[in-house]
Design an enzyme around this catalytic site. Structure first.
Site, mmCIF file in Angstrom:
data_model
loop_
_atom_site.group_PDB
_atom_site.id
_atom_site.type_symbol
_atom_site.label_atom_id
_atom_site.label_comp_id
_atom_site.label_asym_id
_atom_site.label_seq_id
_atom_site.Cartn_x
_atom_site.Cartn_y
_atom_site.Cartn_z
ATOM 1 N N TYR A 104 1.049 -1.252 -0.221
ATOM 2 C CA TYR A 104 0.097 0.064 -0.110
ATOM 3 C C TYR A 104 0.965 1.153 -0.020
ATOM 4 O O TYR A 104 1.998 1.235 0.571
ATOM 5 C CB TYR A 104 -0.815 -0.010 1.191
ATOM 6 N N HIS A 154 -7.406 -8.323 -2.908
ATOM 7 C CA HIS A 154 -8.352 -7.795 -2.372
ATOM 8 C C HIS A 154 -8.497 -6.270 -2.718
ATOM 9 O O HIS A 154 -7.480 -5.496 -2.728
ATOM 10 C CB HIS A 154 -8.981 -7.971 -1.067
ATOM 11 N N HIS A 156 -10.425 -2.559 -1.325
ATOM 12 C CA HIS A 156 -11.123 -2.148 -0.273
ATOM 13 C C HIS A 156 -12.132 -1.104 -1.098
ATOM 14 O O HIS A 156 -11.831 -0.302 -2.014
ATOM 15 C CB HIS A 156 -10.340 -1.319 0.449
#
Ligand SMILES: [Fe+2]
Length: 223
Positions: A104, A154, A156
């Site tokens: 991230y 995944h 968000h």
């Protein structure tokens, strides 16, 4: 037939059987079938805070950067609906994710994987009058959350609109082996897992660039 609780199949059957129903009437009936509200999944610690101003539809390019984000380019598309199946036009679809290396762009991410300077990592798009939204991105990498726990790929999602309960959830990818051992995925009721698991369709994206499309509808409850 109780219209409110009729299944999609019953509506289709009714539509096919009743020749007087126009295509538009059938579509309207289908559009108002009951929907199961999307299950919440935790926001996690990496909501964007880096003051990025760029949050457009194309996460695979960053303004001023020469290259393209690393990874498999995908198009995520779906609709925001209410629990009666009506489109929630103008809903804000706020999405963020790790890059292809599982990193991230966030100061709290302890990963030593590199930040990708060509990856936007955050987008905010609006659902149109039919509730439809889409964004172009790359398939995120898996990343270690804790010792012995690797998060599956995944994306968000935080979806909101005045008059509806905001939902924070995560979109999982169908067929990922890590889904079946992910603490967050397993915490979602089995009946709700299909609603947070995107299926791939091989095809041509509207801009002709994504090899894989992923469908992901979000169902909000009225406030
Ligand atoms: Fe995450």
């Amino acid at each position: 037939m109780n219209k409110k609780f009729a299944s999609r199949r019953e509506f289709l059957g009714a539509g096919l059987g009743a020749a007087v129903l126009s295509g538009a009437a059938v579509s309207a009936a289908l559009a108002s079938s009951p929907q199961r509200a999307t299950a919440p999944v935790g926001e996690g610690p990496f909501y964007p805070i880096n003051g990025q101003t760029e949050r457009d539809y194309d996460m695979t390019r960053v303004e001023g950067a020469a290259g393209r984000a690393k990874g498999d380019i995908i198009l995520v598309q779906g609709r925001v609906l209410d629990d009666t199946g009506k489109p929630v036009s103008g809903a804000l679809v706020d999405v963020w994710q790790a890059n292809a290396a599982g990193r991230y762009d966030h100061e709290k991410d302890p990963s030593t994987a590199p930040i990708d300077p060509n990856f936007q990592s955050w987008a905010q798009v609006r659902a149109d009058s039919e509730g439809a939204y889409s964004f172009l991105t790359i398939k995120p990498g898996a990343y270690p959350a804790e010792e012995k726990w690797v998060r599956p790929p995944h994306i968000h999602f935080k979806v909101s609109k005045r008059g509806y309960h905001e939902i924070t959830t995560q979109m999982f990818f169908e067929g990922e082996p890590l889904n079946d051992i992910d603490n967050l995925y397993l915490a979602v009721a089995i009946a709700d897992r299909a609603g947070i698991t995107a299926k791939a369709t091989r095809g041509t994206a509207k801009d002709g660039e994504a090899a894989l499309l992923f469908g992901f509808d979000v169902v909000l409850k009225k406030a």
